[in-house]
Design an enzyme around this catalytic site. Structure first.
Site, PDB file in Angstrom:
ATOM      1  N   ASN A 136       0.831  -1.211   0.000  1.00  0.00           N
ATOM      2  CA  ASN A 136       0.000   0.000   0.000  1.00  0.00           C
ATOM      3  C   ASN A 136       0.866   1.263   0.000  1.00  0.00           C
ATOM      4  OD1 ASN A 136       1.050  -0.045   2.554  1.00  0.00           O
ATOM      5  ND2 ASN A 136      -0.909  -0.022   3.630  1.00  0.00           N
ATOM      6  N   HIS A 138       3.367   1.806   2.132  1.00  0.00           N
ATOM      7  CA  HIS A 138       3.887   2.213   3.443  1.00  0.00           C
ATOM      8  C   HIS A 138       5.406   2.133   3.470  1.00  0.00           C
ATOM      9  CE1 HIS A 138       3.437  -2.140   5.124  1.00  0.00           C
ATOM     10  NE2 HIS A 138       4.711  -1.926   4.933  1.00  0.00           N
ATOM     11  N   GLU A 143       1.654   4.246   7.493  1.00  0.00           N
ATOM     12  CA  GLU A 143       0.605   3.726   6.616  1.00  0.00           C
ATOM     13  C   GLU A 143      -0.060   4.884   5.865  1.00  0.00           C
ATOM     14  OE1 GLU A 143       0.135   0.574   6.159  1.00  0.00           O
ATOM     15  OE2 GLU A 143       1.236  -0.274   7.837  1.00  0.00           O
TER      16      GLU A 143
END
Ligand code: F6R
Length: 241
Positions: A136, A138, A143
Site C-alpha cells: 500500500n 507504506h 501507513e
C-alpha cells in the site's frame, strides 16, 4: 531519482549492497538507517559475504533501524532487533553499542520516541537510509494518510497488518497492536535514500509511488521530492515504471 534496474532478486541485492558498501568505504563512520522485511535480506547476505572476504569493515559504522513492535522483547523471535541480529549484526564486526533499534519494551513509548529522535540527532543525522515498501506504499510503519511531518512516533497497526502478521505468531492475540516507527520527516531528512523493491507483486505500487502524484494516500510517493534517491529493483518490480 536514479533508477537501477537489475535482472533478478540476486542482482538487485548485489546492486543495493554496492551502494551501501560504497557509503561505508567512503565514510567508515557512516550512519546507516536500516530496514527489516524480506526485500533487504539478500542485500544483507551480500554484505556479510563481502565482510567475510575482508572487503568491508563495519567497525566504525553506526546504525539506526526504522521501526520496532511495542511489547516484544529484543530477543523475541519476531522482534526487529532479533531480525537485525540474525540477518546482519551477528555476522559482521559492527559494535553492538553502535546499533540502534527502538526499545519495544520501553515503559513509556512516547519518551522512547523522544529518546530515539535524540539518538538520530546526536549521531548527526542519517547518511544513507534503506527502505523497503509495502503493497500500500507504506514505509516504516507509516501507513496511508499518515502525516508527512512526523518524526519517530507510536502507531496503532492497521487490522490488515495485524492479520498479515498473525502467521508469524502462535496465536492472533499475540500479534503486537502498536509499534514505534521513524516518521516520514525523519526518513526524508536522510542525506541519501536507497529504496529496494522486488517481485511482480510490487510493480503496481512502484508505479503509483514513483510515477504518480505525491499524496499521503501513498506514503512512499513523498520520496519523489527527495534530492538524492536511489531506487533499486528487479525487472519484475520495475516493469510498470
Ligand atoms: C521494515 C519496514 C516495512 C517494510 C515493508 C516491505 O522495517 O518498516 O515498511 O520495509 O513492509 O516489506 P517487504 O520487504 O517484506 O516486502
Amino acid at each position: 531519482m536514479k533508477v537501477y534496474r537489475a535482472e533478478d532478486y540476486t542482482s538487485m541485492s548485489r546492486r543495493a549492497a554496492n551502494i551501501l558498501s560504497a557509503q561505508v568505504i567512503l565514510k567508515p563512520d557512516s550512519v546507516l538507517g536500516l530496514a527489516t522485511g524480506s526485500t533487504p535480506v539478500g542485500m544483507y547476505r551480500q554484505l556479510i559475504n563481502w565482510y567475510d572476504k575482508g572487503d568491508i569493515d563495519f567497525s566504525q559504522t553506526r546504525t539506526v533501524n526504522l521501526d520496532e513492535y511495542l511489547g516484544l522483547a529484543p530477543d523475541h523471535e519476531q522482534s526487529y532487533r532479533h531480525f537485525m541480529q540474525e540477518n546482519l549484526f551477528d555476522h559482521i564486526n559492527i559494535r553492538p553499542e553502535n546499533t540502534h533499534v527502538p526499545d519495544g519494551l520501553a515503559p513509556d513509548p512516547e519518551e522512547e520516541c523522544r529518546r530515539y529522535n535524540q539518538i538520530i540527532a546526536g549521531l548527526g543525522g542519517i547518511d544513507l537510509q534503506v527502505l523497503g515498501m509495502g503493497h500500500n506504499g507504506h514505509i516504516g510503519f507509516n501507513e496511508p494518510e499518515e502525516a508527512f511531518e512526523l518524526e519517530t512516533h507510536v502507531v496503532d497497526l492497521t487490522q490488515d497488518t495485524i492479520r498479515a502478521n498473525a502467521r508469524f505468531f502462535s496465536s492472533p492475540d499475540q500479534v503486537p497492536r502498536r509499534a514505534i516507527t521513524m516518521g516520514i520527516k525523519s526518513i526524508m531528512q536522510a542525506r541519501h535514500i536507497l529504496v529496494v523493491v522486488s517481485g511482480a507483486d510490487k510493480a503496481d505500487i512502484v508505479r503509483r509511488a514513483f510515477a504518480g502524484p505525491v499524496t499521503p494516500l501513498v506514503p512512499a510517493s513523498i520520496l519523489q521530492m527527495h534530492p538524492h534517491l536511489s531506487l533499486v529493483g528487479d525487472e519484475a518490480a520495475l516493469s510498470q515504471l
